[in-house]
Design an enzyme around this catalytic site. Structure first.
Site, PDB file in Angstrom:
ATOM      1  N   THR A 120       0.843  -1.188   0.000  1.00 23.17           N
ATOM      2  CA  THR A 120       0.000   0.000   0.000  1.00 23.17           C
ATOM      3  C   THR A 120       0.880   1.241   0.000  1.00 23.17           C
ATOM      4  OG1 THR A 120      -1.697   1.249   1.215  1.00 23.17           O
ATOM      5  CG2 THR A 120      -0.205  -0.103   2.538  1.00 23.17           C
ATOM      6  N   HIS A 148       2.290 -11.502  14.279  1.00 19.69           N
ATOM      7  CA  HIS A 148       3.404 -11.869  15.151  1.00 19.69           C
ATOM      8  C   HIS A 148       3.284 -13.304  15.646  1.00 19.69           C
ATOM      9  CE1 HIS A 148       6.980 -11.105  17.213  1.00 19.69           C
ATOM     10  NE2 HIS A 148       6.553 -10.477  18.304  1.00 19.69           N
TER      11      HIS A 148
END
Length: 605
Positions: A517, A574
């Site tokens: 993006t 994560h």
């Protein structure tokens, strides 16, 4: 030999489609690849071309009906040919109702000449059902996973006269905005779902009766007896105005009726109740309505013309048979914008010395409340779910792209001549990210916690976030690892353009394994992107800005110099990707960009 027209596959996960409009009717002649019908799914609206030249002998799936992929929609026969279910079968079906009606309606049975008309009026109305006072208009199925729709605008009001297939209202879902045509000709007797209200698929939206307010039935035009049954709603003495059926220039049937039209409505219903009148059915104008000027105009084109203030009647279509395409509307809008811009310098030269720029005017939406668009609701739901599905963390690195900036300035003109697109920083970022994904595939992987698996895709499918009027959409460059810098630049430009003009296909906005993006396109230094599930990482590129930094010169040692700098921010799951893995990935991207070895990609080596 007859040719069968089947429902094509319109996306990887799409199993069915809804016929929204037939552009040709039974008996019409069609050419190869000429638009034959429009189909809508929960992903895209598209036209289905004719697979062969000939005559449309039979329509199997009517408008607003849903058919599975591969099922038969229609049959096309050659000139002079017929099929078992073609022109011969409909004739028998049209004659049978006429014989069945005669015993049930002895004094008011329809004449033989109107039997065919009765069958034709009833055939194209699968989304409507007769009610006690007229014909019910129902919410059609607008996609496989769509269960409801919101009425955004009524194009006709109670008392207005409508023709068969004339746009009646506009409906919006989280996938598509479309118009619902009238299934029968007559007068709008009742509107049951108001604007901005939501209704389930199959729910009744309105009721349409005959022109004088009676149920929509085929009356013999030559008989004056039914005149008493077709009484309009009692109102003041009608004012016969010869121009009530002709809108003023610039108006169209896509917009609510003007005040003068509503005041003259009694005259329209009174005229429709008299069978002897030669013009009992309202004639649609040839001026002010793009559909009359250049054939059928798709709902998307009409909506686009309305948004840009383009008069469809003034356009000459470049499509098949002179049809007006989306590009015709966009080109007209650009010309309209260019005209005032060209006149502005001349006016400025003769004006007084320039004054300070005017203060920006406040938005007209201040202090107002509006309904949440369905596409915005869908985006909000997906992003909220994504944040709750994974443990997201963001790591940021600073990259010196001075060498890339110099190469870009040196090669941008020749690059545009060779590839037909402008050379921005985005293809460099994309190529560096793709190469890093090949080195560190964990960033390109996805995890199934319940199944206890990690899946590594066999290719890099790069999603590119695109800002559109409807919201943020993400088309995908499939197999991006097979492309060079020029190929990536062309694919990015092509996908972005077709996404903004709603020409993208369902398969092209699905299947991304990693997303890029460009948050710096609006000047942002960096942000913390939200990873779209089921992907595991997303890279945001900030604005490239020049600022003083400390560099290590071989001769002078550490010195301060002006460099082109950018922040790269990667958010990741994560649970799957450790911070060290993210740092290694970003370092690989950083080193590739700072080395600036793109000469061979740009034809400079």
């Amino acid at each position: 030999m007859p040719v069968s027209v089947t429902m094509p596959r319109l996306g990887e996960s799409v199993t069915e489609g809804t016929v929204t409009r037939w552009l040709k009717q039974e008996g019409d002649t069609v050419e190869v690849d000429e638009p034959l019908l429009e189909v809508s799914t929960d992903k895209v609206d598209t036209e289905i071309p004719s697979p062969a030249a000939g005559v449309l002998s039979r329509i199997v799936v009517g408008e607003d009906e849903t058919a599975e992929v591969g099922s038969e929609l229609a049959v096309i026969a050659g000139e002079g040919e017929s099929t078992g279910g073609g022109e011969g079968a409909p004739q028998e079906q049209q004659e049978a109702p006429a014989e069945a009606v005669e015993p049930a309606t002895e004094p008011t049975a329809a004449a033989e000449g109107t039997a065919d008309q009765v069958a034709q009026d009833e055939a194209p109305a699968p989304a409507a059902a007769p009610s006690g006072e007229g014909t019910a208009v129902k919410m059609p199925a607008l996609g496989e996973s769509v269960t409801e729709g919101t009425v955004t605008r009524w194009l006709k009001q109670v008392g207005d006269t409508v023709e068969v297939d004339e746009p009646l209202l506009e409906v919006s879902t989280d996938k598509v905005d479309t118009e619902i045509p009238s299934p029968v000709a007559g007068t709008v007797l009742e509107i049951k779902v108001a604007e901005d209200e939501t209704a389930d698929v199959g729910a009744e939206l309105a009721v349409i009766g005959a022109a004088g307010g009676a149920p929509a039935q085929a009356e013999p035009e030559s008989k004056p007896e039914p005149k008493a049954e077709a009484k309009p709603t009692p109102k003041a003495e009608p004012k016969p105005e010869p121009k009530v059926d002709e809108p003023t220039p610039g108006t169209s049937y896509n917009e609510p009726a003007a005040e003068t039209e509503s005041s003259a409505q009694p005259a329209k219903t009174e005229q429709a109740a008299q069978p002897s009148a030669p013009t009992s059915a309202p004639q649609r104008p040839a001026q002010g309505d793009g559909e009359e000027v250049a054939g059928y105009v798709t709902p998307l084109v009409r909506k686009l013309a309305s948004e840009h203030g383009v008069d469809l009647s003034s356009l000459s279509g470049t499509g098949v048979g002179g049809r007006i395409r989306k590009q015709d509307v966009l080109d007209a809008a650009e010309k309209a914008k260019a005209a005032p811009a060209a006149a502005q310098p001349a006016a400025a030269s003769s004006a007084a010395p320039a004054k300070p720029a005017a203060k920006p005017q406040p938005s007209g939406k201040r202090g107002t409340t509006e309904k949440l668009p369905r596409i915005r609701k869908a985006i909000a739901t997906r992003l909220h779910e994504s944040l709750h599905e994974m443990a997201q963390l963001t790591t940021v690195v600073e990259v010196d792209v001075t060498r890339v900036a110099k190469l870009r300035a040196q090669a941008k003109d020749s690059f545009q001549q060779r590839h037909g697109v402008k050379l921005s920083f985005l293809p460099f970022f994309a190529l560096a990210a793709i190469e890093a994904l090949q080195t560190y595939p964990i960033v390109n992987a996805r995890m199934d916690l319940e199944g206890g698996t990690i899946t590594y895709p066999e290719a890099e499918h790069l999603g590119i976030a695109v800002d559109t009027e409807r919201g943020l959409l993400t088309p995908v460059i499939h197999n991006a690892g097979d492309l060079n810098l020029g190929g990536i630049a062309k694919r990015v430009a092509d996908l972005a353009e077709r996404t903004r003009t709603n020409k993208i296909s369902p398969d092209e906005i699905a299947g991304a394994t990693f997303t890029l993006t460009n948050t710096g396109s609006r000047g942002a230094l960096f942000d913390t992107p939200i990873v779209p599930s089921p992907q595991s990482a997303m890279l945001g590129t900030g604005a490239v800005v020049k600022r003083p930094v400390v560099v290590n010169d071989p001769d002078l040692g550490e010195v301060i110099a002006v460099r082109s700098m950018v922040y790269l921010a990667m958010s990741y799951d994560h649970r799957l990707i450790d911070g060290a893995d993210a740092a290694r990935f970003l370092t690989a991207v950083k080193e590739r960009l700072e080395a600036g070895n793109f000469e061979s990609e740009l034809g400079l080596a």
